[in-house]
Design a protein around this motif. Structure first.
Motif, PDB file in Angstrom:
ATOM      1  N   LYS A 112      13.719  50.511  48.985  1.00 18.88           N
ATOM      2  CA  LYS A 112      13.298  51.874  48.361  1.00 18.88           C
ATOM      3  C   LYS A 112      14.653  52.533  48.008  1.00 18.88           C
ATOM      4  CE  LYS A 112       8.941  52.255  50.888  1.00 18.88           C
ATOM      5  NZ  LYS A 112       8.360  52.992  51.852  1.00 18.88           N
ATOM      6  N   VAL A 172       2.008  47.262  46.120  1.00 18.29           N
ATOM      7  CA  VAL A 172       2.834  46.322  47.411  1.00 18.29           C
ATOM      8  C   VAL A 172       2.852  47.191  48.347  1.00 18.29           C
ATOM      9  CG1 VAL A 172       4.858  45.348  47.983  1.00 18.29           C
ATOM     10  CG2 VAL A 172       3.949  44.689  45.795  1.00 18.29           C
ATOM     11  N   LYS A 173       2.436  46.686  49.513  1.00 18.34           N
ATOM     12  CA  LYS A 173       2.561  47.567  51.021  1.00 18.34           C
ATOM     13  C   LYS A 173       3.821  47.016  51.894  1.00 18.34           C
ATOM     14  CE  LYS A 173      -1.039  50.014  50.221  1.00 18.34           C
ATOM     15  NZ  LYS A 173      -1.184  51.219  49.985  1.00 18.34           N
ATOM     16  N   ALA A 174       4.402  47.581  52.594  1.00 21.25           N
ATOM     17  CA  ALA A 174       5.486  47.329  53.486  1.00 21.25           C
ATOM     18  C   ALA A 174       5.171  46.080  54.242  1.00 21.25           C
ATOM     19  CB  ALA A 174       6.250  48.631  54.076  1.00 21.25           C
ATOM     20  N   GLY A 175       3.955  46.073  54.615  1.00 15.48           N
ATOM     21  CA  GLY A 175       3.471  45.112  55.755  1.00 15.48           C
ATOM     22  C   GLY A 175       3.593  43.679  54.955  1.00 15.48           C
ATOM     23  N   GLN A 176       3.375  43.682  53.520  1.00 14.84           N
ATOM     24  CA  GLN A 176       3.407  42.195  53.073  1.00 14.84           C
ATOM     25  C   GLN A 176       4.669  41.949  53.030  1.00 14.84           C
ATOM     26  OE1 GLN A 176       1.454  44.539  49.483  1.00 14.84           O
ATOM     27  NE2 GLN A 176       0.784  42.270  49.033  1.00 14.84           N
TER      28      GLN A 176
END
Length: 72
Positions: free
Chosen positions: A68, A40-44
């Motif tokens: 986080k 999972v990326k922060a942008g998602q």
């Protein structure tokens, strides 16, 4: 603006605390075991928060930081 001020503003706007958002993010599969789920990326997460809750980028990133483990 302090980190806590971001969280306070998010709660004032949405009625949800950072813990409420963490629970929602966990149900969506974005968060697991107190951190971002693998892959999972922060942008998602930012896109989800902007779309579903009309949060700005900075406020969405504050929630990502809280996911986080940031507390202050």
């Amino acid at each position: 603006m302090s980190f806590q001020a971001y969280l306070d503003n998010i709660q004032a706007k949405t009625g949800k605390t950072a813990d409420d958002f963490a629970a929602l993010a966990t149900r969506k599969g974005f968060v697991a075991d107190g951190d971002l789920a693998p892959g999972v990326k922060a942008g998602q997460i930012v896109d989800w928060l902007k779309t579903d809750f009309d949060l700005g980028h900075g406020h969405a990133m504050a929630l990502v930081a809280s996911f986080k483990g940031k507390r202050d």
